[in-house]
Design a protein around this motif. Structure first.
Motif, PDB file in Angstrom:
ATOM      1  N   SER A 205      15.261  48.406  31.402  1.00  0.00           N
ATOM      2  CA  SER A 205      16.281  49.336  31.313  1.00  0.00           C
ATOM      3  C   SER A 205      17.106  50.030  32.507  1.00  0.00           C
ATOM      4  O   SER A 205      17.981  50.673  32.532  1.00  0.00           O
ATOM      5  N   HIS A 206      16.439  49.377  33.920  1.00  0.00           N
ATOM      6  CA  HIS A 206      17.004  49.741  35.161  1.00  0.00           C
ATOM      7  C   HIS A 206      18.285  48.705  35.523  1.00  0.00           C
ATOM      8  O   HIS A 206      19.067  48.904  36.224  1.00  0.00           O
ATOM      9  N   ILE A 207      18.180  47.594  34.831  1.00  0.00           N
ATOM     10  CA  ILE A 207      19.091  46.567  35.106  1.00  0.00           C
ATOM     11  C   ILE A 207      20.559  46.755  34.347  1.00  0.00           C
ATOM     12  O   ILE A 207      20.729  46.242  32.968  1.00  0.00           O
ATOM     13  N   THR A 208      21.249  47.431  34.776  1.00  0.00           N
ATOM     14  CA  THR A 208      22.755  47.675  34.030  1.00  0.00           C
ATOM     15  C   THR A 208      23.712  46.987  34.693  1.00  0.00           C
ATOM     16  O   THR A 208      23.684  46.324  35.914  1.00  0.00           O
ATOM     17  N   PRO A 209      24.917  46.578  34.173  1.00  0.00           N
ATOM     18  CA  PRO A 209      26.250  45.837  34.911  1.00  0.00           C
ATOM     19  C   PRO A 209      26.300  46.615  35.910  1.00  0.00           C
ATOM     20  O   PRO A 209      26.740  45.965  36.911  1.00  0.00           O
ATOM     21  N   GLU A 210      26.299  47.939  36.095  1.00  0.00           N
ATOM     22  CA  GLU A 210      26.647  48.620  37.271  1.00  0.00           C
ATOM     23  C   GLU A 210      25.683  48.235  38.515  1.00  0.00           C
ATOM     24  O   GLU A 210      26.108  47.776  39.701  1.00  0.00           O
ATOM     25  N   ARG A 211      24.400  48.203  38.076  1.00  0.00           N
ATOM     26  CA  ARG A 211      23.308  48.058  39.131  1.00  0.00           C
ATOM     27  C   ARG A 211      23.775  46.214  39.759  1.00  0.00           C
ATOM     28  O   ARG A 211      23.569  46.278  40.918  1.00  0.00           O
ATOM     29  N   ILE A 212      23.985  45.588  38.653  1.00  0.00           N
ATOM     30  CA  ILE A 212      23.881  44.122  39.201  1.00  0.00           C
ATOM     31  C   ILE A 212      25.082  44.048  40.139  1.00  0.00           C
ATOM     32  O   ILE A 212      25.306  43.431  41.177  1.00  0.00           O
ATOM     33  N   GLN A 213      26.341  44.597  39.720  1.00  0.00           N
ATOM     34  CA  GLN A 213      27.610  44.534  40.466  1.00  0.00           C
ATOM     35  C   GLN A 213      27.337  45.148  41.885  1.00  0.00           C
ATOM     36  O   GLN A 213      27.599  44.715  42.967  1.00  0.00           O
ATOM     37  N   LYS A 214      26.503  46.286  42.006  1.00  0.00           N
ATOM     38  CA  LYS A 214      26.278  47.082  43.429  1.00  0.00           C
ATOM     39  C   LYS A 214      25.553  46.030  44.122  1.00  0.00           C
ATOM     40  O   LYS A 214      25.905  45.988  45.327  1.00  0.00           O
ATOM     41  N   LYS A 215      24.395  45.692  43.567  1.00  0.00           N
ATOM     42  CA  LYS A 215      23.551  44.755  44.322  1.00  0.00           C
ATOM     43  C   LYS A 215      24.155  43.664  44.867  1.00  0.00           C
ATOM     44  O   LYS A 215      23.981  42.997  45.983  1.00  0.00           O
ATOM     45  N   VAL A 216      25.126  42.753  44.076  1.00  0.00           N
ATOM     46  CA  VAL A 216      25.826  41.596  44.293  1.00  0.00           C
ATOM     47  C   VAL A 216      26.516  41.899  45.732  1.00  0.00           C
ATOM     48  O   VAL A 216      26.771  41.329  46.650  1.00  0.00           O
ATOM     49  N   GLU A 217      27.233  43.063  45.458  1.00  0.00           N
ATOM     50  CA  GLU A 217      28.180  43.638  46.637  1.00  0.00           C
ATOM     51  C   GLU A 217      27.505  43.756  47.733  1.00  0.00           C
ATOM     52  O   GLU A 217      27.989  43.332  49.042  1.00  0.00           O
ATOM     53  N   ILE A 218      26.399  44.464  47.732  1.00  0.00           N
ATOM     54  CA  ILE A 218      25.560  44.656  49.099  1.00  0.00           C
ATOM     55  C   ILE A 218      25.155  43.639  49.736  1.00  0.00           C
ATOM     56  O   ILE A 218      25.217  43.200  50.857  1.00  0.00           O
ATOM     57  N   MET A 219      24.477  42.697  48.882  1.00  0.00           N
ATOM     58  CA  MET A 219      24.151  41.199  49.321  1.00  0.00           C
ATOM     59  C   MET A 219      25.100  40.522  49.874  1.00  0.00           C
ATOM     60  O   MET A 219      24.688  39.939  50.854  1.00  0.00           O
ATOM     61  N   SER A 220      26.317  40.326  49.376  1.00  0.00           N
ATOM     62  CA  SER A 220      27.280  39.497  49.868  1.00  0.00           C
ATOM     63  C   SER A 220      28.050  40.019  51.045  1.00  0.00           C
ATOM     64  O   SER A 220      28.110  39.432  52.222  1.00  0.00           O
ATOM     65  N   GLN A 221      28.088  41.452  51.141  1.00  0.00           N
ATOM     66  CA  GLN A 221      28.488  42.117  52.439  1.00  0.00           C
ATOM     67  C   GLN A 221      27.544  41.735  53.508  1.00  0.00           C
ATOM     68  O   GLN A 221      27.917  41.669  54.722  1.00  0.00           O
ATOM     69  N   SER A 222      26.165  42.117  53.205  1.00  0.00           N
ATOM     70  CA  SER A 222      25.197  41.792  54.297  1.00  0.00           C
ATOM     71  C   SER A 222      25.305  40.502  54.746  1.00  0.00           C
ATOM     72  O   SER A 222      25.154  40.190  56.161  1.00  0.00           O
ATOM     73  N   LEU A 223      25.062  39.322  53.905  1.00  0.00           N
ATOM     74  CA  LEU A 223      25.071  37.934  54.276  1.00  0.00           C
ATOM     75  C   LEU A 223      26.571  37.594  55.297  1.00  0.00           C
ATOM     76  O   LEU A 223      26.308  36.980  56.187  1.00  0.00           O
TER      77      LEU A 223
END
Length: 357
Positions: A176-194
């Motif tokens: 229930s916590h895994i939403t499209p918005e959360r997925i997009q945000k986490k990918v964005e955070i990881m990509s920026q951090s990398l």
């Protein structure tokens, strides 16, 4: 900003009944560490003197009243509290938890105020830190409130990087916590951090499935088909990211598929941390990505079973220190390379005014 000066490394001391004080002091027993960083430990000089004597460590401590008074070339200790505490190694204790929280709070304030450049947190006991004033299940959740940005628990070693879509969430609530918005945000955070923290220009990211075998086309749950897969396609189409998946988690690491990617996003805590700690234990670091300040910690807990036995290995803590310093330097370089080199164009009136002067 010069990155040649010793970087001030703030250290929260963790649970006093655990191995936090031991590994923190052992990490800086080698005086050569002071050539490239200035440690600022948030604890109590008398307490750390006790640990120094108990573990027979050759280290000189420099007590200071405030983090702004830290001196390069010394192991600085901010007196975050004045009262005494009787250490009972290996025991869960609310009083020890209170001092661990106090250390975190004062260290975080110093980080926010830029009195230290980075923060390394020693392990805490998640039960003993709980109180009416402190209700966070761990460091990551606390920093999510105190620091700016959307964060991600990012487990990092030299050869493996694993981030989480959900971290301290009960298994029954994960989907229930895994939403499209959360997925997009986490990918964005990881990509920026990398890119900014690890210098990877065009990161390749793998996403693990939520259900066994990524749902087997809906046979074992439909979240992968209805939520994860279309969101991954959308991210790639709209933002041009190199994101792949979802991959079945059970065979992903055993087949060494992770070696084809710069980082992996796991759906939940144990899905990511079990393989990470199996492959990188003792050499891994817990990094809170996405924040405007840098925080790392070792990849292990309080280790009550060996506390007080002089058996604790500071390797992971040292890796956390090294990585915090490297990320700080990488981030400064990234900001320098990406700042606008052009001057603000003067207005016509400003140009005209300068001609009459």
């Amino acid at each position: 900003m010069s990155t040649n000066k010793p970087i001030k490394v703030g250290i929260s001391i963790g649970d006093l009944n655990g191995i936090g004080p031991e590994i923190a002091l052992k990490a800086f027993e080698d005086i050569r560490m002071l050539d490239f960083c200035t440690p600022v430990i948030f604890a109590n000089v008398k307490m750390l003197s006790f640990f120094k004597k108990y573990f027979n460590l050759e280290i000189r401590l420099h007590g200071i009243p405030h983090s702004s008074k830290a001196v390069d070339g010394k192991v600085n200790v901010v007196n975050a509290w004045k009262s005494n505490f009787k250490v009972n190694f290996g025991e869960e204790d609310k009083v020890a938890g209170k001092y661990a929280v106090r250390s975190i709070e004062v260290a975080t304030e110093a980080l926010i105020n830029k009195e230290v450049d980075v923060l390394v947190t020693a392990p805490i006991n998640k039960n003993s830190i709980q109180s009416e004033e402190f209700t966070f299940p761990g460091h990551t959740d606390y920093f999510a409130q105190k620091l700016k940005g959307d964060n991600m628990m990012f487990m990092v070693s030299e050869k493996l990087k694993v981030g989480l879509l959900t971290d301290h969430v009960p298994v029954k609530d994960i989907a229930s916590h895994i939403t499209p918005e959360r997925i997009q945000k986490k990918v964005e955070i990881m990509s920026q951090s990398l890119q900014q923290d690890f210098g990877i220009v065009k990161p390749r990211i793998a996403v693990l499935g939520i259900n066994p075998h990524s749902g087997d086309n809906g046979v074992i749950g439909d979240e992968d088909q209805l939520v994860l897969k279309p969101t991954i396609h959308k991210i790639n189409d709209l933002k041009g990211e190199l994101v792949y998946g979802p991959y079945a988690a059970d065979s992903f690491f055993g087949s060494k598929n992770h070696e084809n990617f710069d980082a992996v996003i796991a759906a939940y805590h144990d899905q990511g941390l079990i393989p990470f700690k199996t492959l990188a234990f003792g050499k891994g670091v817990n990094f809170t990505a996405g924040m405007n300040r840098i925080r790392t910690s070792p990849d292990h807990g309080t280790a009550f079973d060996i506390a007080g036995k002089n058996q604790a290995d500071p390797s992971s803590f040292l890796q956390a220190v090294y990585m915090a310093i490297d990320i700080y330097k990488n981030r400064m370089s990234y900001m320098e390379m990406n700042k606008n080199p052009l001057q603000i164009k003067p207005t016509a009136r400003e140009n005209q005014g300068s001609k009459h002067n």
